[in-house]
Design a protein around this motif. Structure first.
Motif, PDB file in Angstrom:
ATOM      1  N   GLU A  34      40.445  41.318  32.044  1.00  0.00           N
ATOM      2  CA  GLU A  34      39.583  41.627  33.182  1.00  0.00           C
ATOM      3  C   GLU A  34      40.279  41.334  34.506  1.00  0.00           C
ATOM      4  OE1 GLU A  34      35.757  39.762  32.870  1.00  0.00           O
ATOM      5  OE2 GLU A  34      35.372  40.693  30.926  1.00  0.00           O
ATOM      6  N   LYS A  35      41.082  40.278  34.527  1.00  0.00           N
ATOM      7  CA  LYS A  35      41.802  39.891  35.745  1.00  0.00           C
ATOM      8  C   LYS A  35      43.067  39.132  35.343  1.00  0.00           C
ATOM      9  CE  LYS A  35      41.072  38.126  40.334  1.00  0.00           C
ATOM     10  NZ  LYS A  35      40.147  37.486  41.262  1.00  0.00           N
ATOM     11  N   PRO A  36      44.092  39.855  34.881  1.00  0.00           N
ATOM     12  CA  PRO A  36      45.313  39.204  34.386  1.00  0.00           C
ATOM     13  C   PRO A  36      46.003  38.379  35.471  1.00  0.00           C
ATOM     14  CG  PRO A  36      45.322  41.564  33.911  1.00  0.00           C
ATOM     15  CD  PRO A  36      44.174  41.306  34.812  1.00  0.00           C
ATOM     16  N   SER A  37      46.454  37.189  35.081  1.00  0.00           N
ATOM     17  CA  SER A  37      47.212  36.360  36.007  1.00  0.00           C
ATOM     18  C   SER A  37      47.998  35.306  35.247  1.00  0.00           C
ATOM     19  CB  SER A  37      46.292  35.670  37.019  1.00  0.00           C
ATOM     20  OG  SER A  37      45.552  34.646  36.393  1.00  0.00           O
ATOM     21  N   THR A  38      49.105  34.890  35.834  1.00  0.00           N
ATOM     22  CA  THR A  38      49.866  33.796  35.235  1.00  0.00           C
ATOM     23  C   THR A  38      49.045  32.504  35.291  1.00  0.00           C
ATOM     24  OG1 THR A  38      51.006  33.409  37.323  1.00  0.00           O
ATOM     25  CG2 THR A  38      52.153  34.755  35.681  1.00  0.00           C
ATOM     26  N   ALA A  39      48.201  32.367  36.313  1.00  0.00           N
ATOM     27  CA  ALA A  39      47.376  31.161  36.438  1.00  0.00           C
ATOM     28  C   ALA A  39      46.442  31.004  35.239  1.00  0.00           C
ATOM     29  CB  ALA A  39      46.576  31.195  37.739  1.00  0.00           C
ATOM     30  N   LEU A  63      47.028  29.717  21.955  1.00  0.00           N
ATOM     31  CA  LEU A  63      47.924  30.507  21.107  1.00  0.00           C
ATOM     32  C   LEU A  63      47.999  31.951  21.596  1.00  0.00           C
ATOM     33  CD1 LEU A  63      46.995  29.096  17.572  1.00  0.00           C
ATOM     34  CD2 LEU A  63      49.014  28.552  18.972  1.00  0.00           C
ATOM     35  N   ALA A  64      46.878  32.517  22.013  1.00  0.00           N
ATOM     36  CA  ALA A  64      46.879  33.884  22.548  1.00  0.00           C
ATOM     37  C   ALA A  64      47.680  33.945  23.850  1.00  0.00           C
ATOM     38  CB  ALA A  64      45.450  34.368  22.781  1.00  0.00           C
ATOM     39  N   ALA A  65      47.521  32.931  24.703  1.00  0.00           N
ATOM     40  CA  ALA A  65      48.281  32.884  25.956  1.00  0.00           C
ATOM     41  C   ALA A  65      49.781  32.765  25.673  1.00  0.00           C
ATOM     42  CB  ALA A  65      47.796  31.712  26.804  1.00  0.00           C
ATOM     43  N   ALA A  66      50.128  31.970  24.672  1.00  0.00           N
ATOM     44  CA  ALA A  66      51.541  31.831  24.304  1.00  0.00           C
ATOM     45  C   ALA A  66      52.105  33.154  23.797  1.00  0.00           C
ATOM     46  CB  ALA A  66      51.708  30.732  23.256  1.00  0.00           C
ATOM     47  N   GLU A  67      51.264  33.962  23.161  1.00  0.00           N
ATOM     48  CA  GLU A  67      51.705  35.292  22.719  1.00  0.00           C
ATOM     49  C   GLU A  67      52.081  36.172  23.915  1.00  0.00           C
ATOM     50  OE1 GLU A  67      52.622  36.430  19.977  1.00  0.00           O
ATOM     51  OE2 GLU A  67      51.492  35.465  18.373  1.00  0.00           O
ATOM     52  N   ILE A  68      51.380  36.019  25.023  1.00  0.00           N
ATOM     53  CA  ILE A  68      51.726  36.780  26.224  1.00  0.00           C
ATOM     54  C   ILE A  68      53.089  36.333  26.736  1.00  0.00           C
ATOM     55  CG2 ILE A  68      51.101  37.146  28.661  1.00  0.00           C
ATOM     56  CD1 ILE A  68      48.152  37.131  27.693  1.00  0.00           C
ATOM     57  N   VAL A  69      53.344  35.039  26.705  1.00  0.00           N
ATOM     58  CA  VAL A  69      54.647  34.527  27.136  1.00  0.00           C
ATOM     59  C   VAL A  69      55.748  35.060  26.209  1.00  0.00           C
ATOM     60  CG1 VAL A  69      56.039  32.461  27.543  1.00  0.00           C
ATOM     61  CG2 VAL A  69      53.608  32.485  28.195  1.00  0.00           C
ATOM     62  N   ALA A  70      55.519  35.019  24.903  1.00  0.00           N
ATOM     63  CA  ALA A  70      56.517  35.538  23.959  1.00  0.00           C
ATOM     64  C   ALA A  70      56.782  37.016  24.216  1.00  0.00           C
ATOM     65  CB  ALA A  70      56.053  35.320  22.515  1.00  0.00           C
ATOM     66  N   ALA A  71      55.736  37.777  24.466  1.00  0.00           N
ATOM     67  CA  ALA A  71      55.905  39.209  24.755  1.00  0.00           C
ATOM     68  C   ALA A  71      56.697  39.411  26.049  1.00  0.00           C
ATOM     69  CB  ALA A  71      54.545  39.892  24.848  1.00  0.00           C
ATOM     70  N   SER A  72      56.481  38.538  27.028  1.00  0.00           N
ATOM     71  CA  SER A  72      57.221  38.653  28.290  1.00  0.00           C
ATOM     72  C   SER A  72      58.709  38.402  28.087  1.00  0.00           C
ATOM     73  CB  SER A  72      56.665  37.681  29.338  1.00  0.00           C
ATOM     74  OG  SER A  72      57.107  36.349  29.121  1.00  0.00           O
ATOM     75  N   ARG A  85      48.487  45.136  24.189  1.00  0.00           N
ATOM     76  CA  ARG A  85      49.796  45.809  24.074  1.00  0.00           C
ATOM     77  C   ARG A  85      49.973  46.829  25.204  1.00  0.00           C
ATOM     78  NH1 ARG A  85      53.141  45.495  20.128  1.00  0.00           N
ATOM     79  NH2 ARG A  85      51.616  44.839  18.585  1.00  0.00           N
ATOM     80  N   ALA A  86      48.932  47.588  25.517  1.00  0.00           N
ATOM     81  CA  ALA A  86      49.003  48.571  26.608  1.00  0.00           C
ATOM     82  C   ALA A  86      49.237  47.872  27.947  1.00  0.00           C
ATOM     83  CB  ALA A  86      47.725  49.406  26.650  1.00  0.00           C
ATOM     84  N   TRP A  87      48.545  46.765  28.178  1.00  0.00           N
ATOM     85  CA  TRP A  87      48.744  46.020  29.433  1.00  0.00           C
ATOM     86  C   TRP A  87      50.177  45.513  29.529  1.00  0.00           C
ATOM     87  CZ3 TRP A  87      50.213  40.971  30.355  1.00  0.00           C
ATOM     88  CH2 TRP A  87      50.194  40.596  31.698  1.00  0.00           C
ATOM     89  N   LEU A  88      50.695  44.972  28.437  1.00  0.00           N
ATOM     90  CA  LEU A  88      52.062  44.438  28.437  1.00  0.00           C
ATOM     91  C   LEU A  88      53.094  45.514  28.786  1.00  0.00           C
ATOM     92  CD1 LEU A  88      51.770  42.164  25.307  1.00  0.00           C
ATOM     93  CD2 LEU A  88      52.348  41.374  27.624  1.00  0.00           C
ATOM     94  N   GLN A  89      52.846  46.742  28.376  1.00  0.00           N
ATOM     95  CA  GLN A  89      53.795  47.825  28.629  1.00  0.00           C
ATOM     96  C   GLN A  89      53.853  48.212  30.098  1.00  0.00           C
ATOM     97  OE1 GLN A  89      52.615  50.877  25.847  1.00  0.00           O
ATOM     98  NE2 GLN A  89      53.695  49.888  24.159  1.00  0.00           N
ATOM     99  N   ARG A  90      52.805  47.939  30.852  1.00  0.00           N
ATOM    100  CA  ARG A  90      52.808  48.345  32.262  1.00  0.00           C
ATOM    101  C   ARG A  90      52.874  47.159  33.234  1.00  0.00           C
ATOM    102  NH1 ARG A  90      47.537  48.883  30.550  1.00  0.00           N
ATOM    103  NH2 ARG A  90      45.988  47.898  31.879  1.00  0.00           N
ATOM    104  N   ALA A  91      52.819  45.940  32.723  1.00  0.00           N
ATOM    105  CA  ALA A  91      52.758  44.749  33.574  1.00  0.00           C
ATOM    106  C   ALA A  91      54.147  44.296  34.014  1.00  0.00           C
ATOM    107  CB  ALA A  91      52.072  43.616  32.823  1.00  0.00           C
ATOM    108  N   GLU A  92      54.177  43.639  35.151  1.00  0.00           N
ATOM    109  CA  GLU A  92      55.382  42.938  35.613  1.00  0.00           C
ATOM    110  C   GLU A  92      55.324  41.547  34.982  1.00  0.00           C
ATOM    111  OE1 GLU A  92      58.645  41.576  36.757  1.00  0.00           O
ATOM    112  OE2 GLU A  92      58.219  43.655  37.315  1.00  0.00           O
ATOM    113  N   LEU A  93      56.294  41.224  34.141  1.00  0.00           N
ATOM    114  CA  LEU A  93      56.199  40.036  33.299  1.00  0.00           C
ATOM    115  C   LEU A  93      57.099  38.872  33.705  1.00  0.00           C
ATOM    116  CD1 LEU A  93      56.015  41.896  29.869  1.00  0.00           C
ATOM    117  CD2 LEU A  93      54.123  40.865  31.152  1.00  0.00           C
ATOM    118  N   ALA A  94      57.859  39.021  34.785  1.00  0.00           N
ATOM    119  CA  ALA A  94      58.834  37.987  35.158  1.00  0.00           C
ATOM    120  C   ALA A  94      58.189  36.612  35.321  1.00  0.00           C
ATOM    121  CB  ALA A  94      59.565  38.394  36.430  1.00  0.00           C
ATOM    122  N   ASP A  95      57.044  36.526  35.972  1.00  0.00           N
ATOM    123  CA  ASP A  95      56.404  35.221  36.194  1.00  0.00           C
ATOM    124  C   ASP A  95      55.900  34.597  34.901  1.00  0.00           C
ATOM    125  OD1 ASP A  95      56.933  35.275  38.910  1.00  0.00           O
ATOM    126  OD2 ASP A  95      54.971  36.093  39.433  1.00  0.00           O
TER     127      ASP A  95
END
Length: 148
Positions: A34-39, A63-72, A85-95
């Motif tokens: 709904e509102k993706p953020s590193t925070a 564990l789900a949050a750690a999966e986002i880090v692993a994907a980044s 998966r769709a969000w990960l493909q279009r997101a800026e993941l550096a942070d």
């Protein structure tokens, strides 16, 4: 999109060994989308490192949050919600990559701490504990670490 995921979660009533096989993890992913953020990722991971018990929702969220880090880091889970998966493909993941150390500590804590309700629930049946734990250990490997 997040509403679709939340609806699917509400209907599913999921509980399984995999990280995204549980309602808690899927609910957290729905909130995240709904509102993706590193925070939000950092908060979910950091909550496991505070004193006091780690309830099952907190553990599943971490564990789900750690999966986002692993994907980044270029190591996504084979099985994850399509919306994530769709969000990960279009997101800026550096942070998100910067959260690797925190993700590793959180996963280790959820998998092994006596204060982890998830570990306690899975430990009621050793076969289940081993299978659940194997998903967490695989996540650690994708984060570039080991359980050791």
């Amino acid at each position: 999109m997040a509403a679709m995921l939340a609806h699917r979660v509400a209907v599913a009533g999921s509980w399984g060994h995999g990280i995204f096989d549980n309602d808690g993890a899927l609910d957290w992913v729905g909130e995240f989308l709904e509102k993706p953020s590193t925070a939000l990722v950092e908060s979910a991971l950091g909550a496991t490192l505070k004193s006091g018990p780690i309830d099952s929702f907190m553990g599943e969220s971490a564990l789900a949050a750690a999966e986002i880090v692993a994907a980044s880091l270029g190591k996504p889970a084979q099985k994850m919600p399509d919306e994530l998966r769709a969000w990960l493909q279009r997101a800026e993941l550096a942070d998100y990559r910067k959260l690797k150390g925190l993700a590793v500590r959180a996963v280790r804590t959820v998998l092994s701490a006596e204060k982890s309700e998830l570990r306690e629930m899975w430990s009621l049946h050793l076969d289940d504990l081993s299978l659940w734990r194997s998903h967490g250990v695989a996540l650690l490997k994708r984060l570039g670490e080991s359980m050791g």
